[in-house]
Design an enzyme around this catalytic site. Structure first.
Site, short mmCIF file in Angstrom:
data_model
loop_
_atom_site.label_atom_id
_atom_site.label_comp_id
_atom_site.label_asym_id
_atom_site.label_seq_id
_atom_site.Cartn_x
_atom_site.Cartn_y
_atom_site.Cartn_z
CG ASP A 1 3.30 6.39 1.03
OD1 ASP A 1 2.94 5.90 -0.06
OD2 ASP A 1 4.50 6.51 1.36
CG ASP B 1 7.56 3.07 -4.31
OD1 ASP B 1 6.52 3.57 -4.73
OD2 ASP B 1 7.98 3.18 -3.14
C1 GLA Z 1 6.65 4.97 -1.22
C2 GLA Z 1 5.63 3.84 -0.99
C3 GLA Z 1 5.68 3.41 0.47
C4 GLA Z 1 7.07 2.94 0.83
C5 GLA Z 1 8.07 4.05 0.53
C6 GLA Z 1 9.51 3.57 0.67
O1 GLA Z 1 6.29 6.11 -0.55
O2 GLA Z 1 4.35 4.27 -1.34
O3 GLA Z 1 4.74 2.38 0.72
O4 GLA Z 1 7.37 1.78 0.10
O5 GLA Z 1 7.93 4.53 -0.80
O6 GLA Z 1 10.42 4.55 0.33
#
Ligand code: GLA
Length: 517
Positions: free
Chosen positions: A230, A165
């Site tokens: 997301d 990430d």
């Molecule tokens: C980010 C990523 C998600 C997930 C969260 C976990 O938002 O894009 O897919 O992995 O972090 O905290």
């Protein structure tokens, strides 16, 4: 042309086409097809008391890969997302799993997952803390300034897939940080070899949500890169992600995938609205996207399970175009926009191409009949020619429909429901060998169907006559030549029916009956 220069010329041509300087995907043999598996994040989230992610739960998920038929159709990665780590690093500065959830540590889980014939995935962050814990105090540790040590740890734990990430990154350019991790992951495999007998390279999933255009540099850094923010379990969010991902088709190639985020099939808007669940899965298949189930696969309904394990759909997602790594031909494309969308994906290769066609009723109004023209299908490439005959496999109806001949329009057999899809594979009909009844001295000789071709393989080269005659005695093909060991004849234009193939080599003769479907 000198073979040594071919890769350079190809690189320059791609650079001109796409304006990129780094154009070669990682050639490490990993992620040759879009990764398939499961990830905890979408449904289980971070330390949710009623949806606990712990050692038992992950083992049960691995078991469900087998009992629900997922492993059999290609799902392999059992991935833990954020919130597995202990808040502080250990005495030597290393990462550690939170003992409350993973009392035996991560290596024990990897061993269990591997014992089932599956692979193990984990999550981390290039910044100081992971995304769920980046703000406020007490964040879970990210890799920043611990890169090599953490890479060594992941290799030592037997990790096969790493999602990384981009939170708390201190304004460092993404390409710089992600490249650093690529290099430390590579170095770790060598560094750990003596201590860890199964030290091996790791599939590298870049997760910076499409910021700083990862599609322009991701192919030399990792194996897949997120193109969007997301996804949520709402239909609108899924469509948003799809729309951002769709125009990025020129950047996808074998080993380098656009990632519009993990699946929500079986959750929220996609739990009992099976049309939407089917559509979500179909769109990800057409987009050559990773297929990472985001639902609780231990307790999913039969309807959802059947969507996730639909082999015809998965074959469309996993098709490698016969290994052709050219950029921009593997990800399916939207060829018609609007309320009735049409998508096409090239399959099997640029010669002897098959096609996946998806007719999508995006509107919220009523069922509609949707059509696509031959020219629209052909617009994505391949060798479709008017008059070519294709078998039609209805992916969701799980049935074979009447053959379709290129030249006309291709139409959904029934109106397509609201937010639903009709998805078909246009297959090249096989040539069926019925019997071989005469074979003198030239045998063994092999006559095979390969796509829309008959391929004749002989033991020796030499003067040879080949005649293909239908049952009325009409000659469909005739040729005399110094035959190579492999000789291929196109069957395009030959009517369906029984034929006799005669191969005459001097005084010897081989005869075989074939049926062209
Ligand atoms: C980010 C990523 C998600 C997930 C969260 C976990 O938002 O894009 O897919 O992995 O972090 O905290």
């Amino acid at each position: 042309m000198n073979r040594r220069f071919l890769p350079t010329v190809a690189a320059v041509l791609c650079a001109i086409t796409f304006g990129a300087t780094n154009v070669l995907a990682l050639q490490d043999g990993l992620a040759r097809t879009p990764p398939m598996g499961f990830n905890t994040w979408n449904y289980f989230g971070c330390r949710n008391a009623s949806r606990r992610v712990d050692e038992n739960m992950i083992k049960q998920i691995a078991d469900a890969f087998i009992s629900k038929g997922m492993a059999e159709v290609g799902y392999e990665y059992v991935n833990i997302d954020d919130c597995w780590a202990q808040g502080t690093r250990d005495a030597r500065g290393g990462l550690a799993a939170d003992p409350q959830y993973f009392p035996n540590g991560m290596r024990a889980i990897a061993d269990y997952v591997h014992s089932k014939g599956l692979k193990f995935g984990l999550y981390t962050d290039v910044g100081t803390s992971t995304c769920a814990t980046c703000y406020g105090t007490g964040g879970l540790p990210g890799m920043l300034n611990h890169e090599q040590q953490d890479c060594d740890t992941f290799v030592a734990w037997g990790v096969d897939y790493l999602k990384i990430d981009f939170c708390c990154h201190d304004n460092r350019p993404a390409v710089q940080q992600y490249t650093k991790v690529r290099d430390c992951l590579r170095a770790a495999v060598t560094r750990m070899k003596d201590k860890v007998p199964d030290a091996h390279p790791i599939v590298y999933s870049i997760c910076n949500w499409g910021e700083q255009e990862p599609w322009k540099w991701g192919d030399t850094v990792g194996h897949l890169w997120r193109t969007t923010r997301d996804i949520s379990n709402q239909y609108g969010s899924q469509m948003d992600n799809l729309d951002k991902n769709t125009p990025l088709w020129p950047y996808a190639r074998i080993g380098a995938w656009n990632d519009p985020d993990m699946l929500e099939v079986g959750y929220g808007d996609f739990a009992t609205n099976y049309a939407r669940a089917r559509t979500h899965f179909a769109l990800w298949c057409m987009s050559a996207a990773p297929l990472l189930a985001g639902n609780d696969i231990r307790s999913m309904s039969t309807q959802i399970q059947e969507i996730l394990i639909n082999k015809d759909a998965i074959d469309i997602n996993q098709d490698t175009l016969g290994g052709d790594t050219t950029m921009g031909i593997i990800q399916g494309r939207k060829v018609v926009s609007g309320n009735s969308e049409v998508w096409v994906k090239l399959l099997k290769g640029q010669t002897s191409s098959e096609y996946a066609v998806m007719l999508f009723n995006r509107s919220n109004n009523s069922p509609v009949t949707i059509s696509v023209t031959t020219d629209q299908i052909k617009s994505i490439g391949g060798d479709m020619k008017n008059g070519n005959k294709y078998e039609v496999r209805d992916v969701w109806g799980k049935r074979d429909l009447e053959d379709w001949t290129a030249g006309g329009t291709f139409t959904s057999p029934e109106p397509v429901g609201v937010n639903d899809v009709f998805m078909a594979r246009l297959k090249i009909p096989p040539v069926k060998v019925i019997s071989q009844y005469t074979c003198v001295n030239v045998c063994p000789m092999d006559v095979q169907s390969e796509g829309e071709r008959i391929v004749i393989r002989s033991k020796t080269t030499g003067p040879m006559g080949i005649r293909i005659v239908n049952l009325k005695g009409e000659v469909a093909y005739s040729n005399q030549m110094i035959a190579p060991l492999d000789y291929s004849i196109s069957t395009k234009g030959m009517a369906r029916g029984m034929y006799v193939v005669d191969v005459i080599n001097g005084m010897e003769q081989f005869r075989q009956k074939i049926y062209l479907k």
